[in-house]
Structure formats: structure tokens, C-alpha cells
Design a protein around this motif. Sequence first.
Motif, mmCIF file in Angstrom:
data_model
loop_
_atom_site.group_PDB
_atom_site.id
_atom_site.type_symbol
_atom_site.label_atom_id
_atom_site.label_comp_id
_atom_site.label_asym_id
_atom_site.label_seq_id
_atom_site.Cartn_x
_atom_site.Cartn_y
_atom_site.Cartn_z
ATOM 1 N N ALA A 23 2.779 3.061 10.934
ATOM 2 C CA ALA A 23 2.068 3.620 12.084
ATOM 3 C C ALA A 23 2.538 2.930 13.362
ATOM 4 O O ALA A 23 2.645 1.705 13.425
ATOM 5 C CB ALA A 23 0.566 3.456 11.913
ATOM 6 N N THR A 50 6.053 6.248 1.947
ATOM 7 C CA THR A 50 4.933 6.561 2.825
ATOM 8 C C THR A 50 4.057 5.319 2.890
ATOM 9 O O THR A 50 3.597 4.833 1.854
ATOM 10 C CB THR A 50 4.122 7.757 2.278
ATOM 11 O OG1 THR A 50 5.012 8.870 2.094
ATOM 12 C CG2 THR A 50 3.010 8.145 3.213
ATOM 13 N N VAL A 71 4.112 8.210 7.584
ATOM 14 C CA VAL A 71 2.806 7.577 7.669
ATOM 15 C C VAL A 71 1.842 8.483 6.900
ATOM 16 O O VAL A 71 1.922 9.710 7.013
ATOM 17 C CB VAL A 71 2.358 7.427 9.142
ATOM 18 C CG1 VAL A 71 0.973 6.835 9.242
ATOM 19 C CG2 VAL A 71 3.371 6.599 9.916
ATOM 20 N N PRO A 72 0.924 7.925 6.112
ATOM 21 C CA PRO A 72 -0.019 8.778 5.377
ATOM 22 C C PRO A 72 -0.852 9.638 6.328
ATOM 23 O O PRO A 72 -1.126 9.236 7.455
ATOM 24 C CB PRO A 72 -0.920 7.788 4.630
ATOM 25 C CG PRO A 72 -0.276 6.464 4.749
ATOM 26 C CD PRO A 72 0.681 6.511 5.880
ATOM 27 N N ASP A 73 -1.277 10.800 5.840
ATOM 28 C CA ASP A 73 -2.119 11.697 6.647
ATOM 29 C C ASP A 73 -3.467 11.092 6.926
ATOM 30 O O ASP A 73 -4.037 10.391 6.207
ATOM 31 C CB ASP A 73 -2.314 13.041 5.926
ATOM 32 C CG ASP A 73 -1.002 13.797 5.839
ATOM 33 O OD1 ASP A 73 -0.141 13.601 6.698
ATOM 34 O OD2 ASP A 73 -0.882 14.603 4.883
ATOM 35 N N GLN A 109 11.093 2.345 11.201
ATOM 36 C CA GLN A 109 10.607 2.489 9.831
ATOM 37 C C GLN A 109 11.735 2.252 8.835
ATOM 38 O O GLN A 109 11.584 1.512 7.855
ATOM 39 C CB GLN A 109 10.016 3.886 9.623
ATOM 40 C CG GLN A 109 8.748 4.137 10.398
ATOM 41 C CD GLN A 109 8.277 5.574 10.300
ATOM 42 O OE1 GLN A 109 8.791 6.371 9.516
ATOM 43 N NE2 GLN A 109 7.283 5.922 11.099
ATOM 44 N N ASP A 118 0.810 -1.213 0.000
ATOM 45 C CA ASP A 118 0.000 0.000 0.000
ATOM 46 C C ASP A 118 0.849 1.272 0.000
ATOM 47 O O ASP A 118 0.316 2.375 0.044
ATOM 48 C CB ASP A 118 -0.921 0.019 1.229
ATOM 49 C CG ASP A 118 -0.157 0.222 2.538
ATOM 50 O OD1 ASP A 118 0.999 -0.246 2.632
ATOM 51 O OD2 ASP A 118 -0.706 0.851 3.461
ATOM 52 N N ALA A 160 1.129 3.033 5.539
ATOM 53 C CA ALA A 160 0.328 2.886 6.753
ATOM 54 C C ALA A 160 0.984 1.892 7.715
ATOM 55 O O ALA A 160 0.815 1.998 8.924
ATOM 56 C CB ALA A 160 -1.078 2.423 6.387
#
Length: 77
Positions: free
Chosen positions: A43, A38, A75-77, A50, A18, A40
Motif C-alpha cells: 500500500a 498480493t 494490494v489486497p482489496d 513493489q 501476510d 498489504a
Amino acid sequence: MPMASADIEAMILAAFPDASVEITDLAGDGDHYAAKVTAAAFAGMNRVKQHQAVYAALKGKMGGELHALQLTTAVPD
């Protein structure tokens, strides 16, 4: 032997399907890249974890086929 940016992207996406991955060849030599990843899956991980996860996705290519990788993770917004 240098590593193609498409191969780096494919290995990262195999581990993080993803993810959004941007690869930049910094020196034009196929040996020095910057990657912005980037995902998920990052998280709850600190920045070190990371980066370790991305390096693990590269399966030992760092320091061999892939000489240098400037890594930015998020991490995506």
C-alpha cells in the motif's frame, strides 16, 4: 542450479508474512517462473517499488539461481 518454487515462495513470505503468493513454473525447467504477490505492505508503493521490494526479498538470487521471474504485484482489496 535451478531454484524450487517452494523456496521462492518461502523467501517472499519471510519478507511479507501476510502476503498471498502464487508461483507458476512457466517452462517446467525450474528456471523461469511467474509470481503473483498480493500484500498489504505494498500500500502506498508504486509498481516499481513493489517489484523492488520483492526482488530484495529474494536476496540476490535473481540472475543467479533464479534466472527469470515474471512478477505481478497487488494490494489486497
